[in-house]
Design a protein around this motif. Structure first.
Motif, mmCIF file in Angstrom:
data_model
loop_
_atom_site.group_PDB
_atom_site.id
_atom_site.type_symbol
_atom_site.label_atom_id
_atom_site.label_comp_id
_atom_site.label_asym_id
_atom_site.label_seq_id
_atom_site.Cartn_x
_atom_site.Cartn_y
_atom_site.Cartn_z
ATOM 1 N N ALA A 35 15.259 5.072 -2.559
ATOM 2 C CA ALA A 35 14.953 3.699 -2.983
ATOM 3 C C ALA A 35 13.670 3.140 -2.373
ATOM 4 N N ILE A 36 13.191 3.697 -1.291
ATOM 5 C CA ILE A 36 12.046 3.121 -0.563
ATOM 6 C C ILE A 36 10.786 3.008 -1.430
ATOM 7 N N PRO A 37 10.345 4.044 -2.135
ATOM 8 C CA PRO A 37 9.108 3.880 -2.915
ATOM 9 C C PRO A 37 9.182 2.751 -3.948
ATOM 10 N N GLY A 38 10.278 2.655 -4.663
ATOM 11 C CA GLY A 38 10.424 1.575 -5.648
ATOM 12 C C GLY A 38 10.468 0.210 -4.996
ATOM 13 N N GLU A 60 -2.172 -6.070 13.937
ATOM 14 C CA GLU A 60 -1.153 -5.869 12.899
ATOM 15 C C GLU A 60 -1.793 -5.201 11.696
ATOM 16 N N TRP A 61 -1.013 -4.405 11.007
ATOM 17 C CA TRP A 61 -1.514 -3.732 9.820
ATOM 18 C C TRP A 61 -1.398 -4.611 8.592
ATOM 19 N N SER A 62 -2.240 -4.307 7.630
ATOM 20 C CA SER A 62 -2.168 -4.936 6.309
ATOM 21 C C SER A 62 -1.096 -4.222 5.478
ATOM 22 N N VAL A 63 -0.804 -4.773 4.330
ATOM 23 C CA VAL A 63 0.167 -4.176 3.418
ATOM 24 C C VAL A 63 -0.259 -2.763 3.021
ATOM 25 N N VAL A 64 -1.517 -2.594 2.642
ATOM 26 C CA VAL A 64 -1.977 -1.270 2.220
ATOM 27 C C VAL A 64 -1.879 -0.266 3.373
ATOM 28 N N GLU A 65 -2.120 -0.696 4.596
ATOM 29 C CA GLU A 65 -1.995 0.214 5.740
ATOM 30 C C GLU A 65 -0.546 0.641 5.944
ATOM 31 N N TYR A 66 0.397 -0.282 5.764
ATOM 32 C CA TYR A 66 1.809 0.087 5.859
ATOM 33 C C TYR A 66 2.201 1.079 4.775
ATOM 34 N N GLU A 112 -2.239 1.030 -5.158
ATOM 35 C CA GLU A 112 -1.483 1.672 -6.245
ATOM 36 C C GLU A 112 -1.510 3.191 -6.079
ATOM 37 N N ALA A 113 -2.661 3.733 -5.711
ATOM 38 C CA ALA A 113 -2.761 5.175 -5.476
ATOM 39 C C ALA A 113 -1.881 5.583 -4.292
ATOM 40 N N ALA A 114 -1.882 4.774 -3.243
ATOM 41 C CA ALA A 114 -1.040 5.068 -2.072
ATOM 42 C C ALA A 114 0.447 4.991 -2.436
ATOM 43 N N LEU A 115 0.812 4.054 -3.294
ATOM 44 C CA LEU A 115 2.212 3.962 -3.749
ATOM 45 C C LEU A 115 2.595 5.189 -4.569
#
Length: 181
Positions: A35-38, A60-66, A112-115
């Motif tokens: 479920a994590i990727p979705g 702190e990291w950004s969303v894309v870094e997480y 999006e590519a990282a996702l």
């Protein structure tokens, strides 16, 4: 290696995520990892595109870094689990999270590519989990000499990383939205 954070123990409980390693079966861990990727994709979709690379504060990291980190978790843990299965007590490499985030410029990645890559690495990790035989769950790896962890722990830890960092993505998005609105 003195600056490496200690690994959670085999009996770890995270008060933030409510993840309890002792009570987490492999089947439940796989369900969560599935479920994590979705869930990460849905959480990112709630954050304005311009805010996805914003760090809420220094350190702190950004969303894309997480998201990039989660991708790396599942890639790294696939290799770690494979090595636990096929080698006698291998010493695994530290992930060196902050070094990766800095050197590979995660803040500049297309989220999006990282996702998409997170989808692939989580699927690959689940495939590796499926290869573990019942008699292999107690096989061990080490990161530092005093850190001996089982194959079962690797799955639980990877699940916890996903759960915990999903909270981080949601929290970071909330902080960024509050600051900008």
């Amino acid at each position: 290696m003195d600056d490496l954070p200690a690994l959670a123990g085999e009996e770890h409980f995270c008060p933030l995520c409510r993840v309890n390693y002792q009570r987490t079966t492999i089947a439940r861990a796989v369900e969560t990892i599935t479920a994590i990727p979705g869930a990460a994709r849905a959480a990112v979709a709630e954050i304005p595109e311009a805010a996805r690379a914003v760090r809420p504060s220094a350190g702190e990291w950004s969303v894309v870094e997480y998201v990039c980190h989660l991708r790396d978790v599942y890639a790294s843990y696939t290799i770690r689990l494979y090595r636990a299965r096929t080698e006698d007590r291998p010493a695994v490499e530290p992930m060196l999270n902050n070094l990766r985030a800095t050197r590979f410029r995660y803040i500049d990645w297309n989220v999006e590519a990282a996702l998409d890559e997170l989808d692939a690495t989580a699927a690959g990790f689940r495939e590796e989990i499926a290869r573990v035989r019942e008699d292999e769950w107690e096989r061990t790896v080490t990161r530092l000499p005093h850190e001996v962890r089982t194959a079962r722990w690797l799955v639980r830890q990877a699940m916890h990383e996903g759960t915990h960092h999903l909270h981080d993505i949601e929290r970071t998005g909330s902080v960024i939205r509050a600051a900008s609105g």
